[in-house]
Design an enzyme around this catalytic site. Structure first.
Site, mmCIF file in Angstrom:
data_model
loop_
_atom_site.group_PDB
_atom_site.id
_atom_site.type_symbol
_atom_site.label_atom_id
_atom_site.label_comp_id
_atom_site.label_asym_id
_atom_site.label_seq_id
_atom_site.Cartn_x
_atom_site.Cartn_y
_atom_site.Cartn_z
ATOM 1 N N ARG A 125 0.806 -1.234 0.000
ATOM 2 C CA ARG A 125 0.000 0.000 0.000
ATOM 3 C C ARG A 125 0.835 1.278 0.000
ATOM 4 N NH1 ARG A 125 -2.906 -3.341 3.346
ATOM 5 N NH2 ARG A 125 -4.800 -4.088 2.355
ATOM 6 N N HIS A 150 8.997 6.983 -27.424
ATOM 7 C CA HIS A 150 7.962 7.908 -26.959
ATOM 8 C C HIS A 150 8.268 9.346 -27.398
ATOM 9 C CE1 HIS A 150 5.010 9.684 -24.246
ATOM 10 N NE2 HIS A 150 5.962 10.481 -23.786
ATOM 11 N N LYS A 182 3.172 10.776 -11.981
ATOM 12 C CA LYS A 182 2.375 9.831 -12.772
ATOM 13 C C LYS A 182 3.197 8.564 -12.919
ATOM 14 C CE LYS A 182 -0.408 12.405 -16.067
ATOM 15 N NZ LYS A 182 -0.591 12.447 -17.527
ATOM 16 N N GLU A 210 -4.589 15.921 -12.812
ATOM 17 C CA GLU A 210 -5.032 16.147 -14.183
ATOM 18 C C GLU A 210 -6.537 16.359 -14.299
ATOM 19 O OE1 GLU A 210 -2.651 13.900 -16.917
ATOM 20 O OE2 GLU A 210 -4.122 14.169 -18.487
ATOM 21 N N ARG A 257 -3.250 20.399 -16.099
ATOM 22 C CA ARG A 257 -2.165 19.457 -16.350
ATOM 23 C C ARG A 257 -2.218 18.858 -17.754
ATOM 24 N NH1 ARG A 257 0.652 15.154 -12.176
ATOM 25 N NH2 ARG A 257 2.035 14.259 -13.719
ATOM 26 N N ASN A 262 0.223 17.328 -22.174
ATOM 27 C CA ASN A 262 0.014 16.272 -23.172
ATOM 28 C C ASN A 262 0.077 16.795 -24.603
ATOM 29 O OD1 ASN A 262 -0.405 14.353 -21.156
ATOM 30 N ND2 ASN A 262 -2.536 14.994 -20.943
ATOM 31 N N LYS A 289 7.062 22.083 -15.210
ATOM 32 C CA LYS A 289 6.274 20.906 -14.830
ATOM 33 C C LYS A 289 5.826 21.017 -13.374
ATOM 34 C CE LYS A 289 5.291 16.233 -15.384
ATOM 35 N NZ LYS A 289 5.578 14.953 -15.971
ATOM 36 N N GLU A 308 10.379 16.644 -25.565
ATOM 37 C CA GLU A 308 9.638 17.169 -24.400
ATOM 38 C C GLU A 308 10.143 18.570 -24.050
ATOM 39 O OE1 GLU A 308 7.048 15.583 -23.254
ATOM 40 O OE2 GLU A 308 7.347 13.485 -23.820
ATOM 41 N N HIS A 333 0.786 9.165 -28.897
ATOM 42 C CA HIS A 333 0.400 7.847 -28.369
ATOM 43 C C HIS A 333 -0.182 6.969 -29.470
ATOM 44 C CE1 HIS A 333 0.130 9.178 -23.870
ATOM 45 N NE2 HIS A 333 1.362 8.950 -24.281
ATOM 46 N N HIS A 372 0.897 14.579 -27.442
ATOM 47 C CA HIS A 372 0.825 13.200 -26.951
ATOM 48 C C HIS A 372 -0.363 12.418 -27.487
ATOM 49 C CE1 HIS A 372 3.966 14.655 -24.390
ATOM 50 N NE2 HIS A 372 4.096 13.514 -23.765
HETATM 51 N N1 LIG Z 1 5.316 9.526 -15.838
HETATM 52 C C1 LIG Z 1 5.290 10.520 -16.666
HETATM 53 O O1 LIG Z 1 4.843 11.617 -16.350
HETATM 54 C C2 LIG Z 1 5.855 10.311 -18.035
HETATM 55 C C3 LIG Z 1 6.105 11.402 -18.858
HETATM 56 C C4 LIG Z 1 6.706 11.160 -20.091
HETATM 57 C C5 LIG Z 1 7.023 9.873 -20.474
HETATM 58 N N2 LIG Z 1 6.742 8.848 -19.628
HETATM 59 C C6 LIG Z 1 7.081 7.473 -20.018
HETATM 60 O O2 LIG Z 1 8.501 7.415 -20.132
HETATM 61 C C7 LIG Z 1 8.822 6.343 -20.981
HETATM 62 C C8 LIG Z 1 9.944 6.740 -21.896
HETATM 63 O O3 LIG Z 1 11.061 7.018 -21.092
HETATM 64 P P1 LIG Z 1 12.516 7.191 -21.706
HETATM 65 O O4 LIG Z 1 12.428 7.975 -22.942
HETATM 66 O O5 LIG Z 1 13.373 7.647 -20.600
HETATM 67 O O6 LIG Z 1 12.870 5.728 -22.197
HETATM 68 P P2 LIG Z 1 13.568 4.450 -21.514
HETATM 69 O O7 LIG Z 1 13.350 4.442 -20.073
HETATM 70 O O8 LIG Z 1 13.113 3.285 -22.279
HETATM 71 O O9 LIG Z 1 15.095 4.693 -21.809
HETATM 72 C C9 LIG Z 1 15.538 4.682 -23.119
HETATM 73 C C10 LIG Z 1 16.638 3.672 -23.364
HETATM 74 O O10 LIG Z 1 17.880 4.217 -22.955
HETATM 75 C C11 LIG Z 1 18.520 3.361 -22.017
HETATM 76 N N3 LIG Z 1 19.197 4.273 -21.098
HETATM 77 C C12 LIG Z 1 18.611 5.057 -20.178
HETATM 78 N N4 LIG Z 1 19.522 5.870 -19.624
HETATM 79 C C13 LIG Z 1 20.708 5.586 -20.196
HETATM 80 C C14 LIG Z 1 22.011 6.114 -20.031
HETATM 81 N N5 LIG Z 1 22.261 7.141 -19.218
HETATM 82 N N6 LIG Z 1 23.010 5.564 -20.750
HETATM 83 C C15 LIG Z 1 22.747 4.535 -21.626
HETATM 84 N N7 LIG Z 1 21.532 4.021 -21.830
HETATM 85 C C16 LIG Z 1 20.516 4.551 -21.130
HETATM 86 C C17 LIG Z 1 17.425 2.523 -21.436
HETATM 87 O O11 LIG Z 1 17.909 1.284 -20.998
HETATM 88 C C18 LIG Z 1 16.489 2.363 -22.612
HETATM 89 O O12 LIG Z 1 16.938 1.323 -23.451
HETATM 90 C C19 LIG Z 1 7.553 5.960 -21.700
HETATM 91 O O13 LIG Z 1 7.104 4.733 -21.202
HETATM 92 C C20 LIG Z 1 6.568 7.053 -21.341
HETATM 93 O O14 LIG Z 1 5.244 6.601 -21.245
HETATM 94 C C21 LIG Z 1 6.177 9.039 -18.442
#
Ligand SMILES: NC(=O)c1ccc[n+]([C@@H]2O[C@H](COP(=O)([O-])OP(=O)(O)OC[C@H]3O[C@@H](n4cnc5c(N)ncnc54)[C@H](O)[C@@H]3O)[C@@H](O)[C@H]2O)c1
Length: 538
Positions: free
Chosen positions: A298, A442, A320, A414, A418, A422, A404, A362, A429, A425
């Protein structure tokens, strides 16, 4: 990176030891020490009991506020605040802007005993021990929300010498010099640290958050375990005896099944609620570890140490957390704020260029939705940004996090504002979904989505074509793709089940100018189809 912190302020109830510990801290740092009560007395030429008796508490508070404003303009001072100083409007703001705020705690028994030894506390004058303790409890309860503004708290009634206490405070304060922002939502308040090479201070951050007696599990992925092995070792050393859990990387693994592996790992090893998850990876692992933290027994504390640009400027801030479902992205999730976000820019050096680019999408988004000046800054620094200039990056990351934090602070769950985050997005998406979450990351999908949204806005007459061109020119300068082919019918369907859809109607965040966007719903499908066609180059 230059340090913003100029002063250390001590707060806490009268008798908590602010002067004694503050003076010793100043001595150990070679800084000046000032006690605001003494400062006010010197300025007024009379004692505090005399000020209270002759001029009243309101006048004392005014003098105290003036003293703090003056002292806050100085540097390298340790400042002991009067016990009620923070209850005044604007004082906390001034203090947080100009230094680290440390709270000293002591038990009611200790406070009462210390206060009873002197007769210079007008608010406690003439009270015996029992009545004094009752009054202390009442005042502590009233002031708790103000004392809670402190960056961190230290117990002064423990069996520690003053020197030990000072050493403890200095060790915990070290990472707070990297604190650049604070996120404040109805459910939480937490710091964001930005800098380079301070992973070794992560343990001190946990101590400052009061989590140093918790077990720690660090969560990462296999790519990071290879590319950032040296920093993972550094993090491990900073966290003490933390165990490491590794996910397999990739958006396709952002599933309940992957999460189940982490739940099982934690349960098999007997981790209780007194466990902190420290995530060291990008948005995929960050979202999964965060959802695990939100739901494991929890809810357990969670700290974000983002390693992608996207995670630094976006996913690690705002709470999120989610996993994907075969029927939609991020469909199973929660709002669950981290306890801190530690952004170490040096980890970006191993980030693959495509992933860096994804984060820049972003970054551009923040300019379009909220800040034209920032957008212009990006336009003026394309070369430095593409060359990973750490100083420029620090400014960019800080500004994005600030936008942010502001938006999330106003609308944590949201309900309205908020949604502007998006931008790009809804289209993005749909692109990710229709291409099986593997062709476009993404961030790249969001960049394409921003082009589609910009086209839609132009075709609806919401903004000038010149704005669209300006946005797209920046995306081009960073090297984002400009073409994608999707099935418009399938995309329309995907957008209608997107969780941002309202009553089955797609909701679009569309720009009105660079720096401002608004929500638009109930659009005709033909207009949206034309935006998709424009992305195909038709
Ligand atoms: N929670 C939120 O508010 C929010 C906002 C935007 C995106 N997201 C989510 O974030 C995700 C995308 O995140 P991302 O773009 O960070 O992708 P990711 O986490 O998949 O990382 C990208 C790739 O780079 C590698 N990597 C990460 N850091 C590294 C480093 N310093 N050196 C070498 N390799 C590295 C990872 O292993 C992965 O293969 C999506 O799932 C999306 O839905 C969430």
């Amino acid at each position: 990176m230059h340090r913003l912190t100029r002063n250390i302020y001590f707060t806490g109830f009268m008798g908590a030891g602010k002067s004694r510990v503050g003076e010793a801290t100043a001595k150990s740092l070679g800084w000046r020490f000032v006690d605001t009560d003494r400062f006010v007395e010197e300025r007024a030429g009379k004692t505090i009991p005399e000020i209270f008796a002759q001029d009243g508490e309101a006048e004392f508070r005014r003098m105290e506020r003036e003293a703090i404003e003056e002292l806050s303009t100085r540097s390298y001072h340790v400042i002991a605040l009067g016990g009620g100083a923070l209850t005044q409007p604007t004082v906390a703001e001034t203090i947080k802007r100009t230094g680290i705020l440390v709270r000293l705690n002591a038990s009611v028994d200790v406070l009462s005993e210390r206060i009873g030894r002197k007769d210079n506390r007008p608010l406690m004058a003439g009270l015996d021990d029992e009545r004094r303790k009752a009054k202390i409890r009442k005042m502590l309860a009233e002031r708790e929300k103000f004392y809670a503004l402190a960056d961190f708290a230290v117990e002064s009634s423990e069996e520690l010498t003053v020197d030990d206490l000072v050493a403890k405070i200095r060790a915990i304060a070290a990472p707070w010099e990297y604190k650049r922002l604070e996120v404040s939502t109805p459910s939480a308040r937490y710091p964001i640290f930005v800098g380079s090479n301070f992973l070794d201070l992560t343990g001190a951050v946990l101590a400052g958050l009061g989590l140093d007696r918790h077990d720690v599990v660090a969560v990462t992925d296999d790519n990071l375990a290879k590319a950032q092995a040296h920093n993972l070792r550094k993090l491990g050393a900073a966290l003490g005896k933390a165990e490491l859990f590794r996910f397999q990387p990739g958006e396709q693994r952002k599933t309940l099944a992957s999460l189940d592996e982490l739940y099982t790992f934690l349960l098999r090893r007997g981790y209780t609620r007194k466990t902190v998850l420290v995530q060291f990876s990008g948005g995929v692992v960050g979202d999964m570890a965060g959802f695990c933290a939100a739901t494991y027994q929890r809810g357990i504390p969670f700290v974000q140490v983002p390693t992608t640009l996207l995670a630094m400027v976006d996913s690690s801030v705002g709470g999120k957390v989610a996993v994907n479902h075969p029927l939609g992205k991020n469909m199973i999730g929660a709002f669950y704020q981290p306890r801190a976000v530690l952004i170490n820019l040096e980890v970006l050096h191993t980030l693959p260029p495509q992933e860096y680019l994804a984060g820049l999408a972003e970054v551009v988004k923040y300019g379009v939705i909220r800040d034209e000046e920032f957008f212009a800054f990006l336009e003026g620094h394309v070369r430095e940004i593409l060359n990973h200039d750490d100083a420029i990056l620090a400014r960019i990351v800080e500004r994005c996090c600030a936008i942010k934090a502001e938006v999330v602070g106003l609308d944590e769950k949201e309900q309205g504002l908020r949604a502007i985050l998006n931008y790009g997005h809804t289209f993005g998406h749909a692109i990710e979904k229709l291409t099986g979450y593997s062709t476009y990351s993404h961030g790249i999908a969001v960049a394409l989505g921003m082009r589609a949204a910009a086209r839609l806005a132009t075709s609806l007459g919401l903004w000038d074509e010149a704005c669209e061109k300006r946005q797209n020119a920046l995306l081009d300068a960073f090297g984002f793709p400009s073409r994608v082919r999707v099935d418009a019918g399938a995309a329309w369907e995907a957008m209608s089940v997107d969780k941002k859809a309202e009553n089955g109607k797609c909701v679009f965040v569309l720009p009105e100018r660079i720096g401002s966007v608004r929500k638009v719903s109930g659009l005709d499908r033909a207009a949206v189809d034309r935006a998709w066609e424009a992305l195909e180059g038709k």
